[in-house]
Design an enzyme around this catalytic site. Sequence first.
Site, PDB file in Angstrom:
ATOM      1  N   ASN A   9       0.879  -1.172   0.000  1.00 44.89           N
ATOM      2  CA  ASN A   9       0.000   0.000   0.000  1.00 44.89           C
ATOM      3  C   ASN A   9       0.915   1.221   0.000  1.00 44.89           C
ATOM      4  O   ASN A   9       1.483   1.565   1.033  1.00 44.89           O
ATOM      5  CB  ASN A   9      -0.893  -0.028   1.252  1.00 44.89           C
ATOM      6  CG  ASN A   9      -1.677   1.256   1.439  1.00 44.89           C
ATOM      7  OD1 ASN A   9      -1.787   2.071   0.523  1.00 44.89           O
ATOM      8  ND2 ASN A   9      -2.224   1.447   2.633  1.00 44.89           N
ATOM      9  N   TRP A  10       1.056   1.817  -1.162  1.00 45.50           N
ATOM     10  CA  TRP A  10       2.020   2.919  -1.287  1.00 45.50           C
ATOM     11  C   TRP A  10       1.523   4.214  -0.649  1.00 45.50           C
ATOM     12  O   TRP A  10       2.300   5.146  -0.451  1.00 45.50           O
ATOM     13  CB  TRP A  10       2.347   3.169  -2.760  1.00 45.50           C
ATOM     14  CG  TRP A  10       3.178   2.105  -3.406  1.00 45.50           C
ATOM     15  CD1 TRP A  10       3.573   0.916  -2.853  1.00 45.50           C
ATOM     16  CD2 TRP A  10       3.724   2.134  -4.732  1.00 45.50           C
ATOM     17  NE1 TRP A  10       4.327   0.209  -3.756  1.00 45.50           N
ATOM     18  CE2 TRP A  10       4.436   0.925  -4.922  1.00 45.50           C
ATOM     19  CE3 TRP A  10       3.677   3.061  -5.787  1.00 45.50           C
ATOM     20  CZ2 TRP A  10       5.094   0.632  -6.114  1.00 45.50           C
ATOM     21  CZ3 TRP A  10       4.322   2.751  -6.976  1.00 45.50           C
ATOM     22  CH2 TRP A  10       5.032   1.555  -7.134  1.00 45.50           C
ATOM     23  N   LYS A  11       0.225   4.295  -0.386  1.00 47.21           N
ATOM     24  CA  LYS A  11      -0.379   5.521   0.174  1.00 47.21           C
ATOM     25  C   LYS A  11      -0.071   6.717  -0.730  1.00 47.21           C
ATOM     26  O   LYS A  11       0.016   6.555  -1.947  1.00 47.21           O
ATOM     27  CB  LYS A  11       0.097   5.746   1.620  1.00 47.21           C
ATOM     28  CG  LYS A  11      -0.100   4.491   2.474  1.00 47.21           C
ATOM     29  CD  LYS A  11       0.044   4.728   3.945  1.00 47.21           C
ATOM     30  CE  LYS A  11      -0.155   3.406   4.685  1.00 47.21           C
ATOM     31  NZ  LYS A  11      -0.182   3.576   6.126  1.00 47.21           N
ATOM     32  N   HIS A  96      -9.534   1.517   4.334  1.00 45.02           N
ATOM     33  CA  HIS A  96      -8.293   1.695   5.104  1.00 45.02           C
ATOM     34  C   HIS A  96      -8.575   2.642   6.267  1.00 45.02           C
ATOM     35  O   HIS A  96      -9.361   3.582   6.146  1.00 45.02           O
ATOM     36  CB  HIS A  96      -7.190   2.250   4.202  1.00 45.02           C
ATOM     37  CG  HIS A  96      -5.851   2.213   4.876  1.00 45.02           C
ATOM     38  ND1 HIS A  96      -5.471   3.178   5.769  1.00 45.02           N
ATOM     39  CD2 HIS A  96      -4.850   1.301   4.835  1.00 45.02           C
ATOM     40  CE1 HIS A  96      -4.276   2.863   6.241  1.00 45.02           C
ATOM     41  NE2 HIS A  96      -3.876   1.736   5.683  1.00 45.02           N
ATOM     42  N   GLU A  98      -7.023   5.048   7.420  1.00 48.17           N
ATOM     43  CA  GLU A  98      -6.798   6.470   7.117  1.00 48.17           C
ATOM     44  C   GLU A  98      -8.002   7.065   6.391  1.00 48.17           C
ATOM     45  O   GLU A  98      -8.339   8.237   6.581  1.00 48.17           O
ATOM     46  CB  GLU A  98      -5.497   6.621   6.309  1.00 48.17           C
ATOM     47  CG  GLU A  98      -4.276   6.342   7.195  1.00 48.17           C
ATOM     48  CD  GLU A  98      -3.072   5.761   6.491  1.00 48.17           C
ATOM     49  OE1 GLU A  98      -2.980   5.824   5.252  1.00 48.17           O
ATOM     50  OE2 GLU A  98      -2.195   5.209   7.194  1.00 48.17           O
ATOM     51  N   GLU A 167      -5.775  -4.490  10.287  1.00 46.25           N
ATOM     52  CA  GLU A 167      -4.719  -3.522  10.567  1.00 46.25           C
ATOM     53  C   GLU A 167      -5.052  -2.760  11.842  1.00 46.25           C
ATOM     54  O   GLU A 167      -5.821  -1.796  11.810  1.00 46.25           O
ATOM     55  CB  GLU A 167      -4.603  -2.530   9.401  1.00 46.25           C
ATOM     56  CG  GLU A 167      -4.288  -3.186   8.083  1.00 46.25           C
ATOM     57  CD  GLU A 167      -3.695  -2.189   7.104  1.00 46.25           C
ATOM     58  OE1 GLU A 167      -2.590  -2.445   6.608  1.00 46.25           O
ATOM     59  OE2 GLU A 167      -4.316  -1.145   6.852  1.00 46.25           O
ATOM     60  N   GLY A 173       2.248   2.413  10.795  1.00 43.54           N
ATOM     61  CA  GLY A 173       3.243   3.465  10.668  1.00 43.54           C
ATOM     62  C   GLY A 173       3.887   3.877  11.981  1.00 43.54           C
ATOM     63  O   GLY A 173       4.556   4.902  12.054  1.00 43.54           O
ATOM     64  N   SER A 213       3.098  -1.962  10.519  1.00 41.65           N
ATOM     65  CA  SER A 213       4.537  -2.082  10.819  1.00 41.65           C
ATOM     66  C   SER A 213       5.077  -3.485  10.550  1.00 41.65           C
ATOM     67  O   SER A 213       5.929  -3.974  11.288  1.00 41.65           O
ATOM     68  CB  SER A 213       4.829  -1.635  12.249  1.00 41.65           C
ATOM     69  OG  SER A 213       4.450  -0.272  12.419  1.00 41.65           O
ATOM     70  N   GLY A 234       2.706  -1.065   4.304  1.00 42.35           N
ATOM     71  CA  GLY A 234       2.813   0.356   3.973  1.00 42.35           C
ATOM     72  C   GLY A 234       4.256   0.750   3.752  1.00 42.35           C
ATOM     73  O   GLY A 234       4.836   0.536   2.682  1.00 42.35           O
ATOM     74  N   GLY A 235       4.887   1.308   4.784  1.00 45.31           N
ATOM     75  CA  GLY A 235       6.238   1.854   4.684  1.00 45.31           C
ATOM     76  C   GLY A 235       7.241   0.921   4.013  1.00 45.31           C
ATOM     77  O   GLY A 235       8.007   1.343   3.132  1.00 45.31           O
TER      78      GLY A 235
HETATM   79  P1  PGA Z   1       2.659   0.357   7.678  1.00 48.43           P
HETATM   80  O1  PGA Z   1       1.217   0.598   6.993  1.00 48.43           O
HETATM   81  O2  PGA Z   1       3.166  -0.966   7.132  1.00 48.43           O
HETATM   82  O3  PGA Z   1       3.483   1.512   7.238  1.00 48.43           O
HETATM   83  O4  PGA Z   1       2.427   0.308   9.143  1.00 48.43           O
HETATM   84  C1  PGA Z   1       0.327  -0.460   6.754  1.00 48.43           C
HETATM   85  C2  PGA Z   1      -0.936   0.082   6.112  1.00 48.43           C
HETATM   86  O5  PGA Z   1      -1.388   1.158   6.521  1.00 48.43           O
HETATM   87  O6  PGA Z   1      -1.502  -0.534   5.184  1.00 48.43           O
END
Ligand code: PGA
Length: 251
Positions: A9-11, A96, A98, A167, A173, A213, A234-235
């Site tokens: 997930n590149w966001k 998600h 967010e 999640e 994050g 994470s 994500g990251g």
């Molecule tokens: P993260 O994000 O791996 O950076 O914690 C995961 C996500 O939000 O899909």
Amino acid sequence: MRKNIVAGNWKMNTTVPEGVALAKEVNQQLANAKHNCDVVICVPFTHLTSVAAVIDQKVLGLGAENCSEYESGAYTGEVSADMVASTGAGYVILGHSERRQYFKENNEQLLAKCRLALKNNLTPIFCVGEVLEERENGTYNEVVKHQIEALFDLTAEDFAKIIVAYEPVWAIGTGKTATADQAQDMHANIRAVIAEKYGKEIADNTSILYGGSCKPTNAKELFSKPDVDGGLIGGAALKADSFMGIVEAFN
Ligand code: PGA
């Protein structure tokens, strides 16, 4: 049987040229190495067409990070499921945390988005997860159950096409991963909730990914749990090497 999946997930990261370069690198590394899971990258809308042109989707699946709850028309700035599908993408992340938190997406909207995604042959990666307060006050199983139940108006045939991603919001994050046992407990809870509504076969065949994470250093332990079928990353998905390190956790 259900599939093991690692999805990125590149966001809201990378320009189009940066994203194309990253996608190419991931595709190349996957083509050269054996891997025992499906691999998908979910990228910003602006990147979909360019990324689709440089990857082999038999090796690396492609998805969007959201789509509109509306089919088409006067919704300035929105991107429909039909538009996403027309880029060649096959997946879409929906719900998600967010989107739920910052854009106030609710269950009704998410059900509408899921229906439109499925109608356009996109596989939804449907995200659920509790916030820290809900983890601490012990309501997390109930919270996630309600989030899953938002999709229970879907037919069994449609629900069977969905990938679930658990999640915990407090782990996204933050560098604070859920323990493998916490992930396993929640994934088993999610599978039980699905089984109660749609039966054991559909529940057993649903891929449930862990996100928050997830890194090359903790992926193996998380993925070794019986109900953890992969990760939403994500990251660590923003560098080919760390993303591939997570994919290799299934080797
Ligand atoms: P993260 O994000 O791996 O950076 O914690 C995961 C996500 O939000 O899909």
